[in-house]
Design an enzyme around this catalytic site. Structure first.
Site, PDB file in Angstrom:
ATOM      1  N   SER A  15      -9.736   1.230   3.040  1.00 24.97           N
ATOM      2  CA  SER A  15      -8.856   2.035   2.224  1.00 24.97           C
ATOM      3  C   SER A  15      -7.777   1.254   1.484  1.00 24.97           C
ATOM      4  O   SER A  15      -7.244   1.739   0.487  1.00 24.97           O
ATOM      5  CB  SER A  15      -8.190   3.101   3.084  1.00 24.97           C
ATOM      6  OG  SER A  15      -7.287   2.509   4.012  1.00 24.97           O
TER       7      SER A  15
ATOM      8  N   LYS B 128       0.864  -1.185   0.000  1.00 25.92           N
ATOM      9  CA  LYS B 128       0.000   0.000   0.000  1.00 25.92           C
ATOM     10  C   LYS B 128       0.898   1.233   0.000  1.00 25.92           C
ATOM     11  O   LYS B 128       1.969   1.224   0.633  1.00 25.92           O
ATOM     12  CB  LYS B 128      -0.853  -0.049   1.268  1.00 25.92           C
ATOM     13  CG  LYS B 128      -1.916   1.026   1.403  1.00 25.92           C
ATOM     14  CD  LYS B 128      -2.710   0.816   2.706  1.00 25.92           C
ATOM     15  CE  LYS B 128      -3.882   1.775   2.825  1.00 25.92           C
ATOM     16  NZ  LYS B 128      -4.677   1.512   4.061  1.00 25.92           N
TER      17      LYS B 128
ATOM     18  N   SER C  65      -9.819  -1.193   7.229  1.00 26.09           N
ATOM     19  CA  SER C  65      -9.213  -0.963   5.913  1.00 26.09           C
ATOM     20  C   SER C  65      -8.444  -2.129   5.324  1.00 26.09           C
ATOM     21  O   SER C  65      -8.047  -2.072   4.163  1.00 26.09           O
ATOM     22  CB  SER C  65      -8.291   0.256   5.968  1.00 26.09           C
ATOM     23  OG  SER C  65      -9.044   1.441   5.925  1.00 26.09           O
TER      24      SER C  65
END
Lengths: 489, 100
Positions: free
Chosen positions: A156, A81, A180
């Site tokens: 997310s 990420k 997330s």
């Protein structure tokens, strides 16, 4: 050996690499070929570090040839990420305010993956500063769900989930502040784990809400997540909240089975808003575990319904403080033409942050502001204590708790983007876990009639990830959900 | 509680955000809606509860035990720390003049 080694789940890939049935270079090239073919439609990656990955893969193969593999992950392609600082690689947190930022150091988890011999292939899309549940808040544009390109992958960590789901990489790292990791894992049919607060160092991870943020792995299979957690967990002097507890070899816990395991089912997580198809798949999972000898026990978490309201005070208050560092002075975007320092701050932040980030900074600043602190922030911290106490009471009776991960399957792009509150409520089953600091995993437990993945959540006692791995593996071994892959192009 | 544009401006100033008039209007409405949802916390009896600031491995009241010894360690070389700055002179970060 399968024709395309990029399709092997991480747990099996580690074995294929160990027996040298495939080489790290072959696996990497297969992954890059899939990424080139399908990522233009999915948009999981923000950038690739192909050349460096090729060099790392060659080095790994050389180590394997000498019998000197550093860990089961040696030669495994992984992606991160875009919230993890990687020395020399742009780290933007999917925000305009950090576009072009190249960190001068590695996050601890990045150091640990390098030390394990993993091959890092690039950075993955996310909601800006990890604020969102759909990856639509990225300054680079949304990621799409590989199962249905008109839908979001959740967020997310939507890029991480989509990349693993689409078999672009066998594993990825994300972060989980309110769901997330688990929510996108559920919506894309992956296994995703949020470890106990303090299990993994956050040094070099761009901070959102420091009392909640935790780093964790994604993979197609439970064993893959176990290997990843073993590699990244453990004390780090540079994150004072990281725990000094010994890190077990989580893969060794996989075969324990569920016979006699007491699994708690809280009715608060099976009420209004839960889609019938999601409930049916989760109930089928409960039945399977029961068939294998688990004991199903009703438990109550009466304050869980207050978790979202609590979270949106606590998390935004912490975010408003953490994001004060983005001021156009030391890194990131600086507004042009500001006459004073005050103008420079205000304009840089207005131009650099997206709408959701501003909304949360505003909410958090309001909750902490003079005259409102007691009514919002202090009260939320007290409700947080009650939520944690509910879990402590439940865990006196059971070894783990099972719930749906999300109330629905993946929603359409744009469906909730004008309604912040509707988006927040997608995390209704995941947020209580962060408030209590507990570990939890989402794993695939079925497909809806429309062919969309459904996830089940297992919540564990503090620092008892091993029980989650054991229960998840017992379920995975008896089912085929994790072998289903989206049809891309 | 309804959040008006005046409150939005005050909070935006505290947060050092220079919002456009359109953003001020939008946030007034959206913050009102979210705070309305958060109001439900006032229905919880918290009279017998200590606030929980974080759920870590150490009890919050022992958090001081987490502090490390105050001793200098190697930090980033100045050049590396300055490298990402929008404006710097090799020694310092530069900002608009604040004292005439």
């Amino acid at each position: 050996m399968t024709a395309d080694p990029s399709l092997l789940p991480l747990g099996e890939l580690t074995e294929a690499l160990a027996t040298r049935a495939v080489s790290a270079v072959e696996v990497l090239e297969a992954c890059l070929t899939r990424i080139r073919a399908h990522d233009p439609a999915v948009h999981a990656f923000l950038r690739l570090t192909e050349e460096r990955a090729r060099k790392t893969a060659q080095e790994s193969d050389a180590r394997r040839a000498q019998g000197q593999a550093r860990s089961p992950l040696d030669g495994v392609p992984l992606a991160l990420k875009d919230i993890f600082c990687e020395r020399g690689v742009e780290t933007s947190c999917a925000s305009k305010i950090l576009m072009g930022y190249v960190p001068p150091y590695d996050a601890t988890v990045v150091e640990r993956l390098h030390a394990a011999g993993a091959v890092l292939v690039g950075k993955l899309n996310m909601d800006e500063f990890a604020m969102g549940s759909s990856t639509e808040n990225s300054a680079f544009g949304p990621t799409r769900n590989p199962w249905d390109l008109s839908r979001t992958p959740g967020g997310s960590s939507g890029g991480s989930a989509a990349a693993v789901s689409a078999r672009f990489v066998p594993g990825a790292l994300g972060t989980d502040t309110g769901g997330s990791i688990r929510q996108p894992a559920a919506l894309t049919g992956c296994v995703g784990l949020k470890p106990t607060y303090g299990r993994v160092s956050r040094y070099g991870v761009v901070a959102f809400a420091s009392s909640l943020d935790q780093v964790g792995p994604f993979a197609q299979d439970v064993k893959g997540c176990a290997h990843l957690l073993s590699a990244i967990a453990g004390r780090d002097e540079r994150d004072q909240t990281s725990s000094a507890r010994a890190v077990p070899d989580y893969a060794k816990a996989l075969g324990r089975g569920v016979s006699g395991l007491r699994i708690g089912i809280p009715p608060e997580f099976f009420g209004e808003g839960l889609e019938a198809e999601v409930e049916a798949s989760v109930r089928a999972c409960i039945a399977e575990l029961q068939k294998q000898g688990a004991q199903i026990v009703p438990v109550s978490l009466p304050h869980a319904p207050f978790a979202i309201a609590t979270y949106y005070v606590v998390a935004t208050a912490e975010a408003s403080s953490n994001l004060a560092r983005f001021d156009g002075v030391r890194f990131g975007l600086r507004a042009q033409g500001a006459g004073s320092l005050g103008e420079l701050y205000g304009r840089s932040r207005d131009q650099g942050f997206g709408a959701e980030v501003k909304r949360r900074i505003m909410l958090g600043t309001y909750a902490l502001s003079s005259g409102y602190y007691d009514a919002y922030y202090l009260r939320a911290q007290k409700v947080r204590a009650l939520i944690q106490r509910d879990f402590a009471r439940a865990f006196a009776e059971v070894d783990c708790i099972l719930t749906p991960t999300t109330p629905t399957t993946a929603f359409k792009l744009g469906e909730k983007s004008d309604n912040p509150l509707a988006m927040y409520l997608d995390d209704v089953y995941t947020v209580p876990v962060n408030l209590a600091g507990l570990p939890a995993m989402s794993l695939p437990c079925g497909l809806s009639k429309e062919g969309l993945p459904i996830g089940v959540q297992l919540i564990g006692k503090s620092f008892d990830e091993e029980t989650l791995f054991a229960a998840a593996f017992a379920y995975e071994r008896a089912t085929t959900h994790h072998t289903r892959a989206p049809a891309l192009g | 509680m309804a959040i008006d544009v005046k409150t939005v401006r005050h909070v935006a100033h505290l947060a050092r955000l220079e919002l456009s008039p359109a953003e001020e209007e939008q946030f007034a409405a959206q913050l009102t809606s979210v705070l309305g949802y958060i109001e439900q916390l006032s229905s919880v009896d918290v009279s017998q509860v200590e606030p929980l600031s974080f759920a870590g491995d150490v009890e919050p009241h022992q958090a001081h035990a987490l502090l490390r010894e105050d001793k200098p360690v190697q930090s980033l070389p100045r050049e590396d720390a300055l490298a990402a700055a929008p404006q710097q002179d090799g020694q310092s970060f530069l900002v608009p003049r604040i004292i005439e």
